[in-house]
Design a protein around this motif. Structure first.
Motif, mmCIF file in Angstrom:
data_model
loop_
_atom_site.group_PDB
_atom_site.id
_atom_site.type_symbol
_atom_site.label_atom_id
_atom_site.label_comp_id
_atom_site.label_asym_id
_atom_site.label_seq_id
_atom_site.Cartn_x
_atom_site.Cartn_y
_atom_site.Cartn_z
ATOM 1 N N ASP B 94 29.145 -9.927 -47.241
ATOM 2 C CA ASP B 94 30.326 -9.155 -46.882
ATOM 3 C C ASP B 94 31.461 -9.317 -47.898
ATOM 4 O O ASP B 94 32.110 -10.364 -47.949
ATOM 5 C CB ASP B 94 30.796 -9.554 -45.489
ATOM 6 N N PRO B 95 31.728 -8.271 -48.687
ATOM 7 C CA PRO B 95 32.793 -8.331 -49.680
ATOM 8 C C PRO B 95 34.161 -8.632 -49.069
ATOM 9 O O PRO B 95 34.982 -9.292 -49.719
ATOM 10 C CB PRO B 95 32.808 -6.930 -50.296
ATOM 11 N N LEU B 96 34.403 -8.178 -47.842
ATOM 12 C CA LEU B 96 35.706 -8.445 -47.225
ATOM 13 C C LEU B 96 35.929 -9.946 -47.059
ATOM 14 O O LEU B 96 37.022 -10.468 -47.300
ATOM 15 C CB LEU B 96 35.807 -7.751 -45.860
ATOM 16 N N LEU B 97 34.868 -10.656 -46.666
ATOM 17 C CA LEU B 97 35.018 -12.094 -46.479
ATOM 18 C C LEU B 97 35.172 -12.808 -47.815
ATOM 19 O O LEU B 97 35.844 -13.838 -47.898
ATOM 20 C CB LEU B 97 33.842 -12.649 -45.670
ATOM 21 N N VAL B 98 34.588 -12.257 -48.852
ATOM 22 C CA VAL B 98 34.834 -12.799 -50.197
ATOM 23 C C VAL B 98 36.331 -12.721 -50.504
ATOM 24 O O VAL B 98 36.927 -13.676 -51.008
ATOM 25 C CB VAL B 98 34.028 -12.037 -51.275
ATOM 26 N N LYS B 99 36.935 -11.592 -50.147
ATOM 27 C CA LYS B 99 38.378 -11.436 -50.393
ATOM 28 C C LYS B 99 39.190 -12.474 -49.629
ATOM 29 O O LYS B 99 40.164 -13.026 -50.150
ATOM 30 C CB LYS B 99 38.843 -10.038 -49.987
#
Lengths: 178, 178
Positions: B94-99
């Motif tokens: 999940d890219p959002l959680l990377v952010k």
DNA sequence: CCTTACATGTAACAAGTTACATGATTAG
DNA sequence: CTAATCATGTAACTTGTTACATGTAAGG
């Protein structure tokens, strides 16, 4: 192209070796990003070639050198740019739901077994997440912004796990209802 | 190797064209499996070559032929076999959680914007799922086993959406707390 | 005028998986 | 005796994405 930024983000926290990263990106640990060790080593090599990471090899007797990677200023710039651009949501692809969808070709036994093992898996993960929560994030309001955001990432993992367990209850109940 | 079984499962429900399947596997609709039209057409071709699907072309004026695919007995056998074997859980990426994880390099604005658009997306999806629920599954206990299982697949989509909205509330609150 | 629906595809590329390779040490 | 931990990789393959291709008709 997103694995690289997950790696850069992890290395921005602190320098690490491929082995370390592999632990954190494993199927158990990684509630943010999963990747296999092959993918990780390959991508670290590329990032190093491109100058986004610097590397220091620590020689070891009887073992491959341990290579510690650190993010470079160029790496941080690249990470910042990626973070500032909107990213698409990941696709949904769940084999379990395929089984439910074609349920008339599956025996109850098979479905129950899948539900049971999924429950075990989530209970284990949730317990691990909650331990992290209790140890590091017991008072969220007192945390710095940086740690608050990491706490929210963890909370997302917990929230997802709770939703699965709730659905599992529902599924088991409805499947047992005559 | 799982897209093919998602397709077989859909075609086991009822015969369909690539175009139809593309609608159902799109990023909006597909709460079970997402795939692009290129992937779908390619895989349908392979399944046909392997004899797991039969195809009937309906000629159309001024347009490409509409190709209607039907699952063959061999296709049903293959689907049954796959359904009976345990499948691994999909990876989390999940890219959002990377952010969130690298949050100290991101401005609040960016995070809020992502949260807002994610909320919109899930509210829309949830409304669509709930409409399906109200229309087709208003009394789950009275449904046949087959439809109960499909209902549970839908319930999983609803449960996932609710979990996201709950987390979004939590995230927005904590980000606004000084 | 621009977008969406209709209806199918090819080609090139990127991302992810599986199999193979090495080799010592420690825990059950 | 077996498995896990440590520590890295290469090679071949499958899956998924992006870009390109064609062409009409309806709706805002």
């Amino acid at each position: 192209m997103a694995l690289r930024y997950a790696l850069l983000a992890a290395l921005h926290e602190r320098p690490a070796t491929g082995y370390d990263l592999n632990q954190r990106f494993g199927r158990r640990q990684g509630f943010v990003w999963n990747a296999s060790h092959q993918q990780i080593y390959r991508e670290l090599g590329r990032l190093h070639d491109e100058g986004l990471l610097s590397m220091e090899a620590e020689p070891q007797a009887e073992r491959p050198d341990r290579k510690r990677y650190t993010i470079t200023p160029a790496g941080e710039v690249a990470l910042r740019e990626w973070l500032a651009t909107p990213q698409p949501r990941p696709a949904t692809r769940d084999p379990l739901l395929v089984k439910f969808f074609a349920g008339d070709l599956v025996e109850d036994r098979v479905l129950f077994d899948e539900l049971v093992s999924l429950r075990h898996a989530w209970e284990e993960r949730l317990a691990a997440y909650r331990e992290i929560e209790a140890t590091w994030f017991s008072e969220p309001e007192t945390l710095s912004r940086h740690y608050r955001l990491q706490y929210l990432a963890l909370r997302r993992g917990i929230s997802a796990g709770q939703a699965w367990l709730g659905w599992l209850d529902e599924a088991e109940t409805l499947l047992r209802t005559p």
